[in-house]
Write a protein that holds these residues in place. Structure first.
Motif, short mmCIF file in Angstrom:
data_model
loop_
_atom_site.label_atom_id
_atom_site.label_comp_id
_atom_site.label_asym_id
_atom_site.label_seq_id
_atom_site.Cartn_x
_atom_site.Cartn_y
_atom_site.Cartn_z
N PRO A 119 14.62 -2.46 -1.01
CA PRO A 119 14.25 -4.15 0.93
C PRO A 119 12.47 -4.38 1.08
N SER A 120 12.72 -5.22 1.35
CA SER A 120 11.46 -5.87 2.26
C SER A 120 10.41 -5.35 2.59
N ASN A 121 11.28 -4.37 3.62
CA ASN A 121 10.20 -3.40 4.45
C ASN A 121 10.03 -1.69 3.85
N THR A 122 10.29 -1.90 2.40
CA THR A 122 10.00 -1.09 2.12
C THR A 122 8.30 0.43 2.12
N VAL A 123 8.48 1.08 2.25
CA VAL A 123 6.56 2.08 2.16
C VAL A 123 6.72 2.31 0.83
N ARG A 124 5.43 1.98 0.41
CA ARG A 124 4.98 2.14 -0.54
C ARG A 124 4.53 3.54 -0.95
N ILE A 125 4.45 4.20 -1.50
CA ILE A 125 3.71 5.70 -1.55
C ILE A 125 3.07 5.71 -3.17
N THR A 126 1.46 5.44 -3.30
CA THR A 126 1.32 5.57 -4.73
C THR A 126 0.04 6.66 -4.77
N ILE A 127 0.82 8.20 -5.58
CA ILE A 127 -0.21 9.14 -5.84
C ILE A 127 -0.71 9.15 -6.98
N GLU A 128 -2.16 9.64 -7.35
CA GLU A 128 -2.87 9.42 -8.42
C GLU A 128 -3.76 10.63 -8.39
N PRO A 129 -3.55 11.33 -9.42
CA PRO A 129 -4.15 12.84 -9.43
C PRO A 129 -5.34 12.76 -9.71
N THR A 130 -6.93 13.59 -9.17
CA THR A 130 -8.38 13.65 -9.14
C THR A 130 -8.61 14.28 -9.58
N ASP A 131 -7.98 15.50 -9.51
CA ASP A 131 -8.84 17.08 -10.50
C ASP A 131 -7.53 18.63 -10.19
N GLY A 132 -6.98 18.94 -11.15
CA GLY A 132 -6.42 19.57 -10.64
C GLY A 132 -5.25 19.73 -9.51
N GLU A 133 -5.15 19.74 -7.87
CA GLU A 133 -4.08 19.83 -7.68
C GLU A 133 -4.76 18.28 -6.19
N SER A 134 -5.62 18.04 -6.93
CA SER A 134 -6.13 17.30 -5.78
C SER A 134 -5.19 16.07 -5.65
N ARG A 135 -5.34 14.70 -5.00
CA ARG A 135 -4.50 13.70 -5.69
C ARG A 135 -4.85 13.21 -4.01
N HIS A 136 -5.22 11.45 -4.30
CA HIS A 136 -5.01 10.65 -3.92
C HIS A 136 -4.05 9.86 -3.16
N VAL A 137 -3.80 9.62 -1.97
CA VAL A 137 -2.72 8.69 -1.90
C VAL A 137 -2.68 7.59 -0.86
N THR A 138 -2.34 6.91 -1.45
CA THR A 138 -2.47 5.13 -1.17
C THR A 138 -1.03 4.67 -0.26
N ILE A 139 -0.90 4.86 1.18
CA ILE A 139 0.47 4.19 1.49
C ILE A 139 0.86 3.03 2.33
N THR A 140 0.91 1.98 1.29
CA THR A 140 1.49 0.78 2.10
C THR A 140 2.57 0.45 3.10
N GLY A 141 2.42 -0.45 4.17
CA GLY A 141 3.73 -0.52 4.39
C GLY A 141 4.39 0.10 5.78
N LEU A 142 3.44 0.92 6.26
CA LEU A 142 4.09 1.31 7.37
C LEU A 142 3.62 -0.24 9.12
N PRO A 143 4.67 0.49 9.38
CA PRO A 143 4.54 -0.86 10.35
C PRO A 143 3.28 0.51 11.51
N PRO A 144 2.28 -0.83 12.33
CA PRO A 144 1.03 0.13 12.79
C PRO A 144 1.56 1.25 13.38
N GLU A 145 2.51 1.34 14.37
CA GLU A 145 3.44 2.74 15.26
C GLU A 145 3.38 3.93 14.31
N ASP A 146 3.44 3.59 13.26
CA ASP A 146 4.06 4.84 12.43
C ASP A 146 2.72 5.04 11.66
#
Length: 159
Positions: A119-146
């Motif tokens: 769907p066009s309003n899909t929330v996109r979550i990108t998870i990038e491992p950085t070190d060990g259990e650490s991750r950088h998470v980028t979330i796009t597509g959330l409405p401002p209130e969410d």
């Protein structure tokens, strides 16, 4: 809708993010999960499902079955995996529209492989491992209130 950037340093942080997503995302949300093998896509779905009342150990990767449904919690969680699919038609043959329009949360691992089917309003979550259990998470597509509610539940500035 600016991206929301989150640093995760442990499995406990992943659980906190899952709890926040479960509390924030409205019914009928589709979430595209993007990341390399082992990035933590299934672990995040486990955290969301657990926050909604499904036992964590019941949530497994749908890599070979393509779709798992978890309906024992307060809201259903639908969990697709597009990694082994040949094309968009193979994904569409799974009947994802009925899940996209449902009352649960629909997660699509490797969602970037079937982006044209989501769907066009899909929330996109990108998870990038950085070190060990650490991750950088980028979330796009959330409405401002969410996005604001998610930031607040995570105790992030700018909530």
């Amino acid at each position: 809708m600016n991206p929301l950037e989150i640093e995760i340093h442990s499995l406990t942080d992943t659980d906190r993010l899952g709890q926040a997503l479960a509390a924030t995302l409205p019914a009928g949300t589709t979430i595209s999960l993007i990341g390399t093998l082992g990035a933590g896509k299934t672990r995040l779905v486990q955290a969301v499902a657990a926050a909604l009342g499904t036992p964590r150990e019941d949530v497994t990767s749908p890599t070979f079955v393509l779709l798992n449904e978890y309906t024992s919690g307060t809201r259903p969680v639908y969990h697709f995996d597009a990694y082994r699919l040949k094309d968009d038609d193979e994904f569409l043959n799974l009947g994802p529209d009925e899940y996209f329009e449902g009352v649960g949360l629909t997660f699509v691992e490797w969602g970037d492989l079937v982006a044209n089917c989501l769907p066009s309003n899909t929330v996109r979550i990108t998870i990038e491992p950085t070190d060990g259990e650490s991750r950088h998470v980028t979330i796009t597509g959330l409405p401002p209130e969410d996005a604001a509610a998610l930031k607040a539940s995570l105790g992030q500035p700018g909530a």
